[in-house]
Scaffold this motif. Structure first.
Motif, mmCIF file in Angstrom:
data_model
loop_
_atom_site.group_PDB
_atom_site.id
_atom_site.type_symbol
_atom_site.label_atom_id
_atom_site.label_comp_id
_atom_site.label_asym_id
_atom_site.label_seq_id
_atom_site.Cartn_x
_atom_site.Cartn_y
_atom_site.Cartn_z
ATOM 1 N N HIS A 434 -0.539 23.372 -15.187
ATOM 2 C CA HIS A 434 0.527 22.416 -14.909
ATOM 3 C C HIS A 434 1.622 22.957 -13.983
ATOM 4 C CE1 HIS A 434 -0.673 19.324 -17.925
ATOM 5 N NE2 HIS A 434 -1.313 20.362 -18.421
ATOM 6 N N CYS A 435 1.636 24.244 -13.723
ATOM 7 C CA CYS A 435 2.700 24.837 -12.881
ATOM 8 C C CYS A 435 2.100 25.703 -11.776
ATOM 9 C CB CYS A 435 3.646 25.680 -13.751
ATOM 10 S SG CYS A 435 4.403 24.782 -15.119
ATOM 11 N N ALA A 436 0.998 25.250 -11.214
ATOM 12 C CA ALA A 436 0.265 26.079 -10.253
ATOM 13 C C ALA A 436 1.128 26.450 -9.052
ATOM 14 C CB ALA A 436 -1.001 25.347 -9.801
ATOM 15 N N GLU A 437 1.910 25.506 -8.539
ATOM 16 C CA GLU A 437 2.727 25.775 -7.352
ATOM 17 C C GLU A 437 3.807 26.809 -7.660
ATOM 18 O OE1 GLU A 437 4.878 23.151 -3.827
ATOM 19 O OE2 GLU A 437 5.021 22.448 -5.900
ATOM 20 N N ASP A 438 4.439 26.690 -8.828
ATOM 21 C CA ASP A 438 5.480 27.647 -9.199
ATOM 22 C C ASP A 438 4.888 29.032 -9.458
ATOM 23 O OD1 ASP A 438 7.763 25.887 -9.154
ATOM 24 O OD2 ASP A 438 6.945 24.941 -10.938
ATOM 25 N N VAL A 439 3.736 29.080 -10.114
ATOM 26 C CA VAL A 439 3.082 30.372 -10.359
ATOM 27 C C VAL A 439 2.711 31.033 -9.035
ATOM 28 C CG1 VAL A 439 1.006 31.471 -11.292
ATOM 29 C CG2 VAL A 439 2.230 29.781 -12.663
ATOM 30 N N ALA A 440 2.216 30.247 -8.087
ATOM 31 C CA ALA A 440 1.843 30.808 -6.780
ATOM 32 C C ALA A 440 3.067 31.386 -6.068
ATOM 33 C CB ALA A 440 1.186 29.730 -5.927
ATOM 34 N N PHE A 441 4.195 30.669 -6.133
ATOM 35 C CA PHE A 441 5.414 31.154 -5.481
ATOM 36 C C PHE A 441 5.891 32.460 -6.119
ATOM 37 C CE2 PHE A 441 10.048 31.481 -5.616
ATOM 38 C CZ PHE A 441 10.365 31.485 -4.266
ATOM 39 N N LEU A 442 5.991 32.481 -7.447
ATOM 40 C CA LEU A 442 6.469 33.684 -8.137
ATOM 41 C C LEU A 442 5.480 34.827 -7.974
ATOM 42 C CD1 LEU A 442 7.825 31.994 -11.394
ATOM 43 C CD2 LEU A 442 9.187 32.928 -9.506
ATOM 44 N N SER A 443 4.197 34.489 -7.931
ATOM 45 C CA SER A 443 3.164 35.511 -7.750
ATOM 46 C C SER A 443 3.318 36.183 -6.388
ATOM 47 C CB SER A 443 1.778 34.866 -7.878
ATOM 48 O OG SER A 443 0.768 35.839 -7.905
ATOM 49 N N LYS A 444 3.710 35.401 -5.388
ATOM 50 C CA LYS A 444 3.867 35.939 -4.035
ATOM 51 C C LYS A 444 5.106 36.812 -3.908
ATOM 52 C CE LYS A 444 4.553 34.487 0.780
ATOM 53 N NZ LYS A 444 4.649 33.320 1.715
ATOM 54 N N TRP A 445 6.231 36.393 -4.496
ATOM 55 C CA TRP A 445 7.510 37.041 -4.245
ATOM 56 C C TRP A 445 7.944 38.026 -5.320
ATOM 57 C CZ3 TRP A 445 9.272 36.890 0.473
ATOM 58 C CH2 TRP A 445 8.937 35.816 1.301
ATOM 59 N N PHE A 446 7.374 37.959 -6.521
ATOM 60 C CA PHE A 446 7.879 38.798 -7.603
ATOM 61 C C PHE A 446 6.822 39.668 -8.274
ATOM 62 C CE2 PHE A 446 10.994 35.425 -7.116
ATOM 63 C CZ PHE A 446 12.181 36.136 -7.147
ATOM 64 N N SER A 447 5.615 39.666 -7.769
ATOM 65 C CA SER A 447 4.606 40.584 -8.301
ATOM 66 C C SER A 447 4.896 41.995 -7.797
ATOM 67 C CB SER A 447 3.203 40.145 -7.878
ATOM 68 O OG SER A 447 2.864 38.905 -8.470
ATOM 69 N N THR A 448 4.568 42.981 -8.603
ATOM 70 C CA THR A 448 4.801 44.382 -8.235
ATOM 71 C C THR A 448 3.636 44.902 -7.415
ATOM 72 O OG1 THR A 448 6.055 44.727 -10.275
ATOM 73 C CG2 THR A 448 5.256 46.699 -9.132
#
Length: 629
Positions: A434-448
C-alpha cells in the motif's frame, strides 16, 4: 460382452476403493481362463492408460468446478451484503447525494456494517471468512484506481492528487478540481506553472495556467508563492514536460491562503532531519516526513485490520493509573496538590488529599488492564499512548510513545511468539503493498550504503520466518566473539543473568541471523514480576523479538497464572499487594494460561521507514528537554 457385463456387476457390488485396478484384474482373470492372456494384456495396458488419463481429466474438472463454486459463493456473499447496505440506506431515507456517489473511501456507519465485519474490514472490502485472514501475507491488495475524476472526495469538493495521478492517461480530458499547497510557482509572461502537493502521495501535480484563458491569473500573479494554498479547476491533459505523465490545464485558480516565499521555512532544497525536528509543525509538508507519516498511518490501519480479522477486541486502557506495570518506577506523576506546599502526614506527602485519594501516574503500559478484559473476551488488544520518565536522551527513547499490547487467553509462550511474528510480517506486507511509492523514495534516499535497501529489508522480513533461540544460547553465541565487529570490543561483555544490551541484540539480528530473531526464556531477575516462572526456577517464559538496526522490537511473555507464585514474585520485588488486588482476582477466579506482548509502535515505524532517530517517526516528539507544540 457377457464377460464384461459380469465384471461390471461385480464392480458395482464390491464398490472397491480403486475401481480401475479391480476392473483390470477381473479382465486378466477371465482372459487367463480363456487362454487369451497375451493379447488381452496389451489391450488392458492401453485401456488402463486411457482410464487413468480420463480419471486425471475428471479430477481436474472437479477441482475447477469447486474453485468456481467458491468464487461464486464469495461474489454472492459480497452482493448480499451490498444489497443489505442499500436496503438500510433506503429505509433511512438514503445517504447524502455526495456520499451516495462516492466509490467507497467513506467509512460506513455502524448500522451499515454487516455482521462479522468491522468498519475497517467492510470499508476495505475484506473477505472475513477463510483461514487465510490471519496469514502474515494476507494483507489486502490495494483496490484498482478509479478513473472517474468527477467524483470528489467524501466531505470535500476536491479530488486527491494521488487519485488524479493514478488515473493518469485514462482520465485525460476530464474536468477535475484539486487543492493543495504549492511546492513551486513559476510565473512567466503568458504562462504559469504551479506544482502542488496535498499530502495524499509523494508526487506533485503540475498546474498549467495560461494568461487570458484561466480565471484567477491576477490573483496567482499577486499572491502565488511557495507554500501558498490553492484550489484549481481544469481539464486533465497529457504532460508536455518531463517528470509527469499528466497535468491540469487550468480554467480557474484561486489562492486560498498566501505565503511569503522570502521567509517560508521550507524552501525547495534538502533539509536535514535535525533541522526539521525544530519545525515539527511544518515538517509534514516535506517529502521525507510525508512518506514517514503515510507509512505510520498504514501501519496503524494494518494493526487494527490484523487484530480485528483475527477475532481480537479493541480495548481502551486508562492513561492514569495507580500501579507500576513494569516495576521500574520511572513514571510521570499526576497530582492536583500544591507542589510548593503539599499536605503532609507523618513527614511524607499526604496523597489521601490528592484528586484520586492516592498517588497516581501516567501509565507505562496498558497490559494489566488488557488482561482484565482478556480474561472475559479471550483475545484483546490495546493501542494507545504510554509514558515513561526515563532520563535518557538517545535516538531510541521517547517520554511519550504508542504501544500495541495484545493479550490471548488459554495460550502459552509458543502461541505468543507465533502471534508476534504473524502480526509483524502482516504489517510489513501491508506497507509493501500500500505504500510502494513512499518505500521506494525512502529506500533511495535513506538506505545505508553497503547494506540492504529499505525495500529489500521489508521483503526479507515479510517473507522469511523469524529465527528463534533461548537466552542461554544467545549469551553463548555472543561470548564466542570479543565484540560486535572486528576491532570493536563489547561495551558490556555478555554474561548469563544480565540483560542483553542493544549491542548484543543487534549483533544477533544483524550478524548471526541477518533477519529478526526471537530470544526466549530469560533469567527471572531481568524481567517483570508477572512473567511465568519456568520449572527450573531460574528463568521465566519471556520473549523478545530482535530486529536488525533496531534491536528489541517486541517484548512479551506468558503471564504467571499461579496465585501463590505470583504473590511470591511480587514480594521479592517489593510491590504493594493492595495495588494489584484486581490483577490478583484474575488468578483467584477462573485462572488459566494466558500470554501477551507489547510493541513499541514508533520502533515499528522506525524500521519500516529507514529512519535512525525515533523522534522522526512520531508527529510531535516528547523527550528529555523537548516539547514543542
Amino acid at each position: 460382452t457377457p464377460m464384461l457385463n459380469g465384471i461390471v456387476n461385480e464392480l458395482v457390488e464390491a464398490k472397491p476403493a480403486d475401481p480401475i485396478t479391480f476392473l483390470i484384474n477381473g479382465l486378466l482373470k477371465e482372459a487367463s481362463a480363456r487362454g487369451q492372456e497375451p493379447a488381452i494384456l496389451q489391450q488392458l495396458v492401453e485401456l488402463k492408460q486411457t482410464l487413468l488419463a480420463d480419471q486425471k481429466d475428471a479430477l481436474k474438472i472437479a477441482a475447477e468446478k469447486k474453485a468456481a463454486e467458491e468464487d461464486a459463493d464469495k461474489l454472492k456473499y459480497r452482493v448480499t451484503q451490498l444489497l443489505r447496505t442499500l436496503d438500510d440506506f433506503e429505509s433511512k431515507g438514503g445517504p447524502p447525494a455526495a456520499a451516495a456517489a462516492a466509490p467507497g473511501p467513506a467509512m460506513p456507519t455502524a448500522a451499515c456494517v454487516p455482521p462479522g465485519h468491522t468498519p475497517f474490514s467492510w470499508a476495505g472490502g475484506v473477505q472475513m471468512s477463510g483461514a487465510s485472514a490471519g496469514s502474515p501475507v494476507a494483507a489486502a491488495a490495494p483496490a484498482a484506481a478509479s478513473t472517474d475524476l468527477s467524483i470528489s472526495e467524501p466531505y470535500s469538493a476536491r479530488v486527491m492528487v494521488s487519485r488524479v495521478l493514478a488515473a493518469g492517461d485514462a482520465a485525460v480530458g476530464q474536468t477535475v478540481t484539486v487543492s493543495g499547497w504549492a511546492r513551486t510557482v513559476r510565473m512567466q509572461k503568458e504562462l504559469a506553472f504551479v506544482k502542488i502537493s496535498d499530502g495524499s502521495c509523494i508526487s506533485e501535480l503540475q498546474l498549467v495556467v495560461e494568461k487570458g484563458t484561466a480565471e484567477g491569473w491576477d490573483d496567482l500573479d499577486a499572491n502565488g508563492a511557495t507554500g501558498c494554498a490553492v484550489t484549481a479547476t481544469g481539464k486533465l491533459a497529457k504532460s508536455e514536460g518531463a517528470g509527469q505523465t499528466v497535468e491540469v490545464k487550468v480554467a480557474k485558480i484561486c489562492v486560498i491562503g498566501g505565503s511569503d516565499a522570502a521567509v517560508y521555512p521550507l524552501a525547495k532544497k534538502k533539509h536535514t532531519l535535525e533541522h526539521l525536528r525544530q519545525l515539527t509543525h511544518m515538517r509534514p509538508r516535506t517529502n521525507a516526513m510525508g512518506s514517514v507519516f503515510r507509512i505510520r498511518n498504514a501501519l496503524a490501519f494494518a494493526t487494527h485490520n490484523f487484530f480485528q480479522k483475527n477475532g481480537f477486541m479493541y480495548v481502551h486502557s486508562p492513561l492514569i493509573t495507580g500501579a507500576d506495570c513494569e516495576g521500574a518506577g520511572e513514571m510521570f506523576q499526576v497530582t492536583t496538590l500544591d507542589i510548593e506546599k503539599p499536605p503532609k502526614a507523618n513527614g511524607a506527602v499526604d496523597y489521601a488529599q490528592d484528586f484520586f485519594g492516592k498517588a497516581s501516574y501516567l501509565t507505562v503500559s496498558g497490559q494489566l488492564n488488557a488482561e482484565h478484559f482478556a480474561c472475559a473476551f479471550g483475545s484483546v488488544y490495546t493501542f494507545g499512548p504510554t509514558f515513561r520518565a526515563e532520563n535518557s536522551n538517545t535516538t531510541r527513547h521517547l517520554a511519550e510513545f504508542w504501544m500495541i499490547e495484545p493479550e490471548i487467553c488459554f495460550a502459552d509462550l509458543e502461541n505468543d511468539m507465533d502471534l508476534a511474528e504473524g502480526y509483524l510480517r502482516y504489517c510489513f506486507t501491508h506497507v509493501l503493498e500500500h505504500c510502494a511509492e513512499d518505500v521506494a523514495f525512502l529506500s533511495k534516499w535513506f538506505s545505508t550504503e553497503g547494506e540492504e535497501t529499505l525495500l529489500e529489508k521489508l521483503k526479507t522480513v515479510s517473507s522469511q520466518p523469524f529465527a528463534r533461540m533461548t537466552y542461554t544460547d544467545a549469551v553463548a553465541e555472543c561470548q564466542k566473539v570479543s565484540g560486535p565487529a572486528k576491532g570493536v570490543k563489547w561495551e558490556y561483555p555478555p554474561e548469563w543473568g544480565k540483560e542483553l544490551q542493544t549491542e548484543h541484540e543487534k549483533y544477533l539480528a544483524e550478524s548471526i541471523f541477518k533477519k529478526p530473531v526471537i530470544v526466549y526464556n530469560y533469567p527471572k531477575d531481568c524481567k517483570a514480576f508477572y512473567m511465568r516462572l519456568n520449572d527450573d526456577g531460574k528463568t521465566v517464559a519471556a520473549m523478545d523479538v530482535l530486529f536488525p538496526r533496531v534491536g528489541e522490537m517486541v517484548g512479551g511473555s506468558q503471564r504467571e497464572e499461579r496465585l501463590d507464585v505470583l504473590l511470591a514474585r511480587m514480594q521479592e520485588m517489593g510491590l504493594n499487594k493492595e495495588d494489584y488486588e484486581a490483577y490478583l482476582d484474575l488468578r483467584r477466579y477462573g485462572t488459566q494460561k494466558h500470554a501477551g506482548f507489547g510493541v513499541g509502535f514508533e520502533r515499528l515505524v522506525l524500521y519500516a521507514t529507514a529512519m535512525t532517530n525515533i523522534r522522526d517517526v512520531i508527529p510531535f516528539p516528547r523527550a528529555v528537554g523537548q516539547m514543542q507544540h
